[in-house]
Every structure is written in C-alpha cells, then in structure tokens.
Design a protein around this motif. Structure first.
Motif, PDB file in Angstrom:
ATOM      1  N   VAL A 100       0.848  -1.200   0.000  1.00 17.96           N
ATOM      2  CA  VAL A 100       0.000   0.000   0.000  1.00 17.96           C
ATOM      3  C   VAL A 100       0.880   1.245   0.000  1.00 17.96           C
ATOM      4  O   VAL A 100       0.641   2.195  -0.754  1.00 17.96           O
ATOM      5  CB  VAL A 100      -0.973  -0.009   1.204  1.00 17.96           C
ATOM      6  N   ALA A 101       1.916   1.249   0.830  1.00 11.53           N
ATOM      7  CA  ALA A 101       2.837   2.392   0.873  1.00 11.53           C
ATOM      8  C   ALA A 101       3.489   2.605  -0.490  1.00 11.53           C
ATOM      9  O   ALA A 101       3.606   3.749  -0.963  1.00 11.53           O
ATOM     10  CB  ALA A 101       3.900   2.179   1.948  1.00 11.53           C
ATOM     11  N   ALA A 102       3.906   1.515  -1.126  1.00  9.42           N
ATOM     12  CA  ALA A 102       4.515   1.637  -2.461  1.00  9.42           C
ATOM     13  C   ALA A 102       3.520   2.225  -3.449  1.00  9.42           C
ATOM     14  O   ALA A 102       3.874   3.074  -4.273  1.00  9.42           O
ATOM     15  CB  ALA A 102       5.021   0.277  -2.934  1.00  9.42           C
ATOM     16  N   LYS A 103       2.269   1.816  -3.358  1.00  8.00           N
ATOM     17  CA  LYS A 103       1.234   2.338  -4.259  1.00  8.00           C
ATOM     18  C   LYS A 103       1.030   3.839  -4.018  1.00  8.00           C
ATOM     19  O   LYS A 103       0.840   4.609  -4.958  1.00  8.00           O
ATOM     20  CB  LYS A 103      -0.072   1.567  -4.037  1.00  8.00           C
ATOM     21  N   LEU A 104       1.081   4.250  -2.760  1.00  9.99           N
ATOM     22  CA  LEU A 104       0.903   5.668  -2.433  1.00  9.99           C
ATOM     23  C   LEU A 104       2.084   6.520  -2.898  1.00  9.99           C
ATOM     24  O   LEU A 104       1.901   7.674  -3.307  1.00  9.99           O
ATOM     25  CB  LEU A 104       0.724   5.848  -0.921  1.00  9.99           C
ATOM     26  N   LEU A 105       3.293   5.960  -2.815  1.00  6.30           N
ATOM     27  CA  LEU A 105       4.495   6.756  -3.068  1.00  6.30           C
ATOM     28  C   LEU A 105       5.035   6.665  -4.486  1.00  6.30           C
ATOM     29  O   LEU A 105       5.656   7.608  -4.972  1.00  6.30           O
ATOM     30  CB  LEU A 105       5.597   6.357  -2.091  1.00  6.30           C
ATOM     31  N   ASN A 106       4.854   5.546  -5.129  1.00  8.33           N
ATOM     32  CA  ASN A 106       5.453   5.358  -6.457  1.00  8.33           C
ATOM     33  C   ASN A 106       4.530   5.901  -7.535  1.00  8.33           C
ATOM     34  O   ASN A 106       3.962   5.173  -8.328  1.00  8.33           O
ATOM     35  CB  ASN A 106       5.775   3.884  -6.688  1.00  8.33           C
ATOM     36  N   THR A 107       4.405   7.208  -7.540  1.00 11.99           N
ATOM     37  CA  THR A 107       3.533   7.887  -8.497  1.00 11.99           C
ATOM     38  C   THR A 107       4.361   8.859  -9.321  1.00 11.99           C
ATOM     39  O   THR A 107       5.417   9.325  -8.871  1.00 11.99           O
ATOM     40  CB  THR A 107       2.425   8.673  -7.770  1.00 11.99           C
ATOM     41  N   PRO A 108       3.882   9.198 -10.499  1.00  5.33           N
ATOM     42  CA  PRO A 108       4.601  10.191 -11.304  1.00  5.33           C
ATOM     43  C   PRO A 108       4.779  11.533 -10.575  1.00  5.33           C
ATOM     44  O   PRO A 108       5.786  12.212 -10.755  1.00  5.33           O
ATOM     45  CB  PRO A 108       3.716  10.356 -12.543  1.00  5.33           C
TER      46      PRO A 108
END
Length: 177
Positions: free
Chosen positions: A54-62
């Motif tokens: 979930v953290a990766a989904k929140l942070l790994n954004t353009p």
C-alpha cells in the motif's frame, strides 16, 4: 472479477483513504473483495506486507518522481522531494503509519524514499550516513504529516505554518551543508 495482487492492494488503498488504518483489516478487505480471508494470502503474506505494498502504491507515483539533474544542487532536490512527499501524504488518513511500517520492513519498493538516500549520497554523504540521513528526513516528513492530521482530527485551530519547512531546511542544511 479475478482476484489479483493489484486488486487486493488497490482495494486496501481505497479502504485506507476512506476509513483509515484502523478499518484496514484483512477481514474488511476480504469482505470488500467478496472473498474468504484465506484467498488474500495467495497475494500477500501478511498484513505488514500488505501495508508495504500500500505504501509503495501511495508513493510510487509520477507526481513523486524526481529527476535529480533538473536541480543545480542536491540539497535543492532533497528539499523539493521531501516537500512533495509531505504534500502527497497529507490528505491520506494514517499514511504516516503505513509508510513507517514499510520503511521499518526495509521495503525496497519505496522509490521516493530510495531517491532521498541517493540524493544524500550525491551530496557527498557516505552510504551509511545517507541511510541515517534518509531516516532523519523521512521521520521529519512522517511526523509532520501525522501532527497536521491529528490537528485536523481533533479540530484544533492551528497556524497554517506548522514548522515543517523550517525544520526541513535545517535538517537538510545540517546533513549536506
């Protein structure tokens, strides 16, 4: 709809954003996906791994991607990235706790966090000191987000300037100055 790791993580992000971490249980997630709890464990080992994803989904954004070469000075890039992290996490209830779990698990998928370390190394810190500096900056970002979110939850009037940027500037100057 077939149950996939992406579906599990996306649904967990939705629960977090709508209801907060307290309501993000494996039972709640399974209910939202209309599956048995055991089916989730084909896609995530445990709740900690789920939170790391979930953290990766929140942070790994353009929006949090950073091109270090766009900055003349690594310190400017570090400041820019830390500010972007703060602003990205601020509207997501309980996001500091989720990112802290992922960080404690030494999740290697958190690209902006790894970028902080890389920027610190490019500013001249040793690999070991860059890891410590990364943790210092991450703690400042997460603590500041949690503080601001608590003020909102408690409906406490607070000044618009919460000291985040002032502390960030001091920390970066101390690390790479």
């Amino acid at each position: 709809m077939a149950l996939t790791q992406l579906t599990v993580v996306d649904t967990a992000v939705g629960i977090l954003q709508q209801f907060g971490l307290a309501d993000l249980s494996m039972r709640r997630l399974a209910k939202e996906l209309d599956v048995q709890v055991g089916a989730l464990y084909w896609h995530v080992k445990n709740k900690q791994e789920l939170l790391a994803q979930v953290a990766a989904k929140l942070l790994n954004t353009p929006a949090l991607a950073l091109q270090a070469e766009d900055f003349d000075d690594p310190a400017d890039a570090i400041l820019h990235l830390a500010r972007k992290l703060y602003l990205a996490l601020l509207p997501i209830q309980d996001s500091p706790e989720v990112v802290e779990v992922a960080s404690a698990m030494q999740a290697t998928e958190l690209q902006p966090v790894l970028a902080l370390r890389s920027l610190l190394e490019s500013a001249g810190l040793s690999a070991e000191h860059a890891i410590h500096g990364q943790q210092l900056l991450l703690n400042h970002v997460l603590g500041s987000v949690a503080f601001r979110q608590n003020l909102v939850q408690l409906d406490v009037d607070a000044p618009l300037a919460d000291g985040f940027d002032w502390g960030l500037q001091r920390a970066v100057a101390g690390l790479v100055g």
